[in-house]
Design an enzyme around this catalytic site. Structure first.
Site, PDB file in Angstrom:
ATOM      1  N   THR B  17       0.810  -1.107   0.088  1.00 33.07           N
ATOM      2  CA  THR B  17      -0.033   0.130  -0.137  1.00 33.07           C
ATOM      3  C   THR B  17       0.933   1.214  -0.085  1.00 33.07           C
ATOM      4  O   THR B  17       0.449   2.245  -0.080  1.00 33.07           O
ATOM      5  CB  THR B  17      -1.048  -0.007   0.964  1.00 33.07           C
ATOM      6  OG1 THR B  17      -0.148  -0.099   2.436  1.00 33.07           O
ATOM      7  CG2 THR B  17      -1.925  -0.907   1.217  1.00 33.07           C
ATOM      8  N   GLY B  18       2.326   1.113   0.213  1.00 28.88           N
ATOM      9  CA  GLY B  18       3.053   2.379   0.093  1.00 28.88           C
ATOM     10  C   GLY B  18       3.309   2.762  -1.185  1.00 28.88           C
ATOM     11  O   GLY B  18       2.833   2.130  -2.457  1.00 28.88           O
ATOM     12  N   SER B  19       3.947   3.851  -1.604  1.00 26.66           N
ATOM     13  CA  SER B  19       4.104   4.598  -2.761  1.00 26.66           C
ATOM     14  C   SER B  19       5.072   3.470  -3.831  1.00 26.66           C
ATOM     15  O   SER B  19       4.600   3.205  -4.977  1.00 26.66           O
ATOM     16  CB  SER B  19       4.664   5.955  -2.734  1.00 26.66           C
ATOM     17  OG  SER B  19       5.926   5.890  -2.310  1.00 26.66           O
ATOM     18  N   ILE B 105      13.897  -5.217  -1.485  1.00 29.87           N
ATOM     19  CA  ILE B 105      14.356  -4.224  -2.575  1.00 29.87           C
ATOM     20  C   ILE B 105      14.843  -2.858  -1.554  1.00 29.87           C
ATOM     21  O   ILE B 105      15.725  -2.119  -2.144  1.00 29.87           O
ATOM     22  CB  ILE B 105      13.125  -3.648  -3.125  1.00 29.87           C
ATOM     23  CG1 ILE B 105      12.449  -4.860  -3.902  1.00 29.87           C
ATOM     24  CG2 ILE B 105      13.207  -2.646  -4.222  1.00 29.87           C
ATOM     25  CD1 ILE B 105      13.349  -5.692  -4.895  1.00 29.87           C
ATOM     26  N   THR B 106      14.507  -2.702  -0.537  1.00 28.74           N
ATOM     27  CA  THR B 106      14.585  -1.582   0.303  1.00 28.74           C
ATOM     28  C   THR B 106      15.840  -1.328   0.565  1.00 28.74           C
ATOM     29  O   THR B 106      16.773  -2.044   0.707  1.00 28.74           O
ATOM     30  CB  THR B 106      14.104  -1.801   1.828  1.00 28.74           C
ATOM     31  OG1 THR B 106      12.555  -2.503   1.857  1.00 28.74           O
ATOM     32  CG2 THR B 106      14.350  -0.726   2.841  1.00 28.74           C
ATOM     33  N   GLU B 107      16.264   0.350   0.316  1.00 27.09           N
ATOM     34  CA  GLU B 107      17.657   0.553   0.503  1.00 27.09           C
ATOM     35  C   GLU B 107      17.832   1.296   1.884  1.00 27.09           C
ATOM     36  O   GLU B 107      16.794   1.748   2.267  1.00 27.09           O
ATOM     37  CB  GLU B 107      18.027   1.814  -0.458  1.00 27.09           C
ATOM     38  CG  GLU B 107      19.389   2.285  -0.452  1.00 27.09           C
ATOM     39  CD  GLU B 107      19.699   3.221  -1.618  1.00 27.09           C
ATOM     40  OE1 GLU B 107      18.619   3.635  -2.470  1.00 27.09           O
ATOM     41  OE2 GLU B 107      20.722   3.693  -1.776  1.00 27.09           O
ATOM     42  N   TYR B 168      20.837  -3.146 -15.554  1.00 26.82           N
ATOM     43  CA  TYR B 168      20.172  -2.768 -16.969  1.00 26.82           C
ATOM     44  C   TYR B 168      20.833  -2.474 -18.068  1.00 26.82           C
ATOM     45  O   TYR B 168      20.671  -2.937 -19.262  1.00 26.82           O
ATOM     46  CB  TYR B 168      19.293  -1.707 -16.664  1.00 26.82           C
ATOM     47  CG  TYR B 168      18.308  -1.581 -15.233  1.00 26.82           C
ATOM     48  CD1 TYR B 168      18.257  -2.811 -14.717  1.00 26.82           C
ATOM     49  CD2 TYR B 168      18.022  -0.271 -14.654  1.00 26.82           C
ATOM     50  CE1 TYR B 168      17.371  -2.611 -13.350  1.00 26.82           C
ATOM     51  CE2 TYR B 168      17.273  -0.250 -13.485  1.00 26.82           C
ATOM     52  CZ  TYR B 168      16.958  -1.485 -12.657  1.00 26.82           C
ATOM     53  OH  TYR B 168      16.405  -1.506 -11.785  1.00 26.82           O
ATOM     54  N   GLU B 218      31.560  -4.433  -7.890  1.00 34.02           N
ATOM     55  CA  GLU B 218      32.234  -3.170  -7.543  1.00 34.02           C
ATOM     56  C   GLU B 218      33.004  -3.140  -6.482  1.00 34.02           C
ATOM     57  O   GLU B 218      33.197  -3.946  -5.884  1.00 34.02           O
ATOM     58  CB  GLU B 218      30.950  -2.158  -7.291  1.00 34.02           C
ATOM     59  CG  GLU B 218      30.137  -2.358  -6.006  1.00 34.02           C
ATOM     60  CD  GLU B 218      28.659  -1.629  -6.077  1.00 34.02           C
ATOM     61  OE1 GLU B 218      28.499  -1.366  -7.296  1.00 34.02           O
ATOM     62  OE2 GLU B 218      28.307  -1.198  -4.988  1.00 34.02           O
ATOM     63  N   HIS B 256      26.390   3.392  -2.901  1.00 30.83           N
ATOM     64  CA  HIS B 256      26.046   2.168  -1.934  1.00 30.83           C
ATOM     65  C   HIS B 256      26.839   2.128  -0.703  1.00 30.83           C
ATOM     66  O   HIS B 256      27.872   2.401  -0.591  1.00 30.83           O
ATOM     67  CB  HIS B 256      26.510   0.822  -2.989  1.00 30.83           C
ATOM     68  CG  HIS B 256      25.351   0.762  -4.217  1.00 30.83           C
ATOM     69  ND1 HIS B 256      25.941   0.078  -5.130  1.00 30.83           N
ATOM     70  CD2 HIS B 256      24.330   0.982  -4.562  1.00 30.83           C
ATOM     71  CE1 HIS B 256      24.990  -0.068  -6.021  1.00 30.83           C
ATOM     72  NE2 HIS B 256      24.077   0.480  -5.814  1.00 30.83           N
TER      73      HIS B 256
END
Lengths: 399, 297
Positions: B17-19, B105-107, B168, B218, B256
């Site tokens: 329900t979050g953005s 996914i959360t950063e 990507y 990296e 990161h």
């Protein structure tokens, strides 16, 4: 996030970790008063005047002065230190301006040890490292004589075990030469346990005590403190606001951070505006590969707005060194037309005076390219990262 | 085949329900992913609507707890969009509910939270991917995360990476060359994560549908060096690599949380040398990842 030695020691004291008596000073007058107070309180004539900057190696760089002849001499030492550009192996050649001092009681040191705590990525645990080679660059010890570093890992479910602290204590031979060896071992184990709890509770990302000393009387004391906090935990530590020293940060990097941009200043002359940290880093790499020098790392993030892109442009153009800008966007969730609109708005608002190469790829790429080509701005389009990097290098070299 | 996710994977979105959660839930449904439930405490009983790939409405029930969501829908995977300070708790909730795969996914999750979460997951039959990652996609079958689905193409090359947009970039290059992907896995840019290169390489090694791999690392840590050791000893398929951060200054966190050279450790130079020694062909620039892999097939 980094804090000063004296702030770290205040946190140590809160956890019951013994530190020398000391007072911070922001002026020569305060330094003299602090020295007088220390001499009165301890009955000992020796005080140490220590420069407070967010970098290690201060002693070697001339930022620590031992004063034996009273408060006036402490004032002279403070006068020499305040305002100087202190250069250490961690500051870079320009050094860091000294604005704060810490005046501390002098102690009779019998031994200097090293204690450090870091996140061990491979083991997914906090590692606590101890070495008999205190007071020097631990990186050197790690590289040249790694066997002199003892390591224990903290189980987050259990905390640091007493047995682990004793293993380190006896491994270092901490009691050797102490007039009260059993008590010395006990004190060391107590300090290590408390540091373990501190690291976890205060959300540290790095903690060093270099040196941790054993006095001639056999007492164990943290003579230095270095604490870095995990910035990700900022939201649950409102008290960090007061510990932050903005003078120690790069002003432009701070401005970027407040705008929600991840920016790092570099020495080159080609500004970069990129989405995503990995792509931003490799954009720097590819500029260098084709013979250019990147002026910055800049990640506008995954959902940048038109305003953020404008801000990013302003920040890049902050520096007179910048001779050209390379915009490199792989629009995934972020749409290329939004970026293109941001670039056009920024260029019009600021008045783009340097060459700008834009490479767009991904969602709505055709629309984005159309916006750029119809803007009337002198923007050079690029097909790939390599194409863009070559073009910007060529354009800035000619300039 | 492929690894980790396929057309049968049934997914709960935690924080639907979050953005960010609602936006990406819709994107995943549109791609054809079976999003079977959402979870947001206090919003149980609501229905989340999204358009499927055929344009038909998909109604997704929202639950207060993961235990209910999994019990009611038979979900086996979870995708987390919960804000950083609550995300580690959500990881443990998903694991407790019986999800075999948890993709975070959360950063910006505090590293101490991840250390505790990893400890709590020890011995449990659950794979955590991320956090701070774009997610996992098996093109044409299942997309769990925030990657743009349309740049992918079903095929036989595995991609594993610490960086989102750089993934990507690699995928875009492969697709442009007409080379499809089996599964693309973002392991995330944090210092303490759930799945590392070696874990994913092991799965690609066993997957008959994967014929080659692009691995994108990296600066910071030694996950690439450990991957190189594994590749040298066990990996049977061609690997093209790239390491970001050759020009990164030491001591600075490059976006990161995990991308930092500290104490002279974790440099791109060391990682590239380790990969070369393991027979990995390292692309000279990020523009050459696709062609480098192609030259090895």
């Amino acid at each position: 996030m980094k804090i000063h030695e004296y702030q770290g020691k205040q946190i140590f004291a809160k956890y019951g970790i013994p530190v020398p008596k000391g007072y911070p000073a922001f002026s020569t007058e305060e330094a003299e008063a602090a020295a007088k107070r220390l001499i009165d309180e301890t009955g000992m004539p020796v005080v140490v005047v220590k420069a407070q900057i967010h970098a290690g190696g201060r002693g070697k760089g001339g930022g620590v002065k031992v004063v034996k002849d009273g408060p006036k001499k402490a004032r002279e030492a403070a006068d020499a230190l305040l305002g100087m550009q202190l250069v250490t192996h961690q500051t870079g050649p320009a050094g860091q301006k000294v604005r704060r001092l810490y005046i501390e009681q002098g102690l009779d040191i019998a031994r200097e040890l090293y204690l450090g705590m870091v996140v061990d990525r491979e083991k997914k645990r906090i590692a606590i490292m101890a070495s008999t080679e205190g007071g020097v660059e631990i990186e050197k010890v790690a590289a040249e004589t790694p066997e002199k570093i003892l390591t224990e890992h903290i189980d987050p479910a259990l905390g640091l075990g007493g047995w682990q602290a004793r293993k380190l204590a006896y491994g270092l031979g901490i009691g050797t030469g102490s007039p009260k060896p059993k008590e010395t071992v006990k004190q060391f184990a107590d300090i290590v346990g408390k540091l373990g709890r501190l690291f976890e509770k205060e959300d540290c990302s790095l903690l060093e005590v270099n040196p941790l000393i054993v006095t001639k009387a056999g007492d164990v004391i943290a003579l230095d403190s270095k604490i870095n906090f995990d910035s990700n935990a900022e939201g649950r530590h409102p008290e960090w606001n007061e510990l932050e020293d903005k003078d120690e940060e790069d002003a432009v990097e701070l401005e970027a951070k407040e705008a929600g941009l991840s920016y790092i200043n570099l020495d080159g002359d080609i500004g970069c505006l990129v989405n995503g940290a990995g792509l931003a880093m490799s954009t720097m790499d590819i500029i260098k590969h084709f013979g250019g020098e990147p002026a910055n790392f800049l990640d506008v993030g995954g959902g940048a707005t038109k305003e953020q892109v404008t801000k990013a442009f302003k920040i890049i153009l902050h520096s007179d060194e910048v001779k050209g800008i390379f915009v490199n966007i792989f629009g995934g969730i972020m749409k290329c037309d939004v970026i293109a609109e941001g670039v056009v708005a920024a260029a019009k608002e600021i008045g783009l005076s340097v060459p700008c190469v834009v490479r767009l790829e991904g969602t709505n790429v055709d629309l984005g390219k159309k916006i750029l080509s119809e803007s009337g701005l002198k923007i050079v389009p690029a097909g790939t990262m390599a194409d863009g990097a070559q073009k910007i290098v060529q354009l800035t070299r000619g300039a | 085949m492929a690894i980790l996710v396929n057309k049968n994977t049934r997914v709960v979105i935690q924080g639907i329900t979050g953005s960010a959660g609602s936006f990406h839930a819709k994107q995943c449904v549109a791609y054809g992913t079976q999003i079977v439930a959402g979870c947001t405490p206090g919003r149980g009983g609501e229905t989340f609507e999204a358009d499927g790939p055929d344009g038909k409405k998909v109604k997704i029930p929202v639950f207060d707890t993961m235990a209910d969501a999994v019990k009611q829908t038979g979900a086996d995977a979870s995708c987390i969009f919960v804000p950083a300070l609550g995300a580690a708790d959500s990881i443990l909730e998903a694991a407790d509910a019986g999800c075999r795969l948890v993709i975070a996914i959360t950063e910006g999750i505090p590293v101490m939270d991840m250390i505790r979460a990893r400890r709590a997951l020890e011995g449990k039959n659950v794979r955590l991917v991320g956090p701070n990652c774009p997610g996992v996609i098996t093109p044409g079958e299942c997309k769990i995360g925030i990657m743009p689905g349309h740049i992918h193409k079903p095929g036989k090359i595995g991609v594993v990476s610490r960086s989102g947009t750089l993934t990507y970039e690699a995928v875009g290059q492969l697709t442009a060359l007409g080379i499809g992907q089996s599964t693309c896995v973002g392991i995330g840019g944090d210092p303490v994560n759930g799945t590392d290169f070696v874990d994913v390489l092991k799965m690609f090694n066993e997957d008959p549908n994967t014929e080659g791999v692009i691995m994108i690392g990296e600066i910071g840590g030694n996950a690439e060096e450990r991957a190189a050791e594994y590749i040298k000893a066990h990996f049977k398929k061609p690997v093209a690599g790239f390491i970001a951060g050759t020009t990164a200054p030491p001591g600075k966190r490059m976006g990161h949380a995990g991308a930092i050279i500290s104490g002279g450790k974790g440099t791109a130079k060391d990682k590239i040398a380790a990969l070369n020694a393991a027979g990995v062909k390292v692309a000279p620039t990020p523009s050459d990842m696709g062609t480098t892999l192609k030259s090895m097939l």
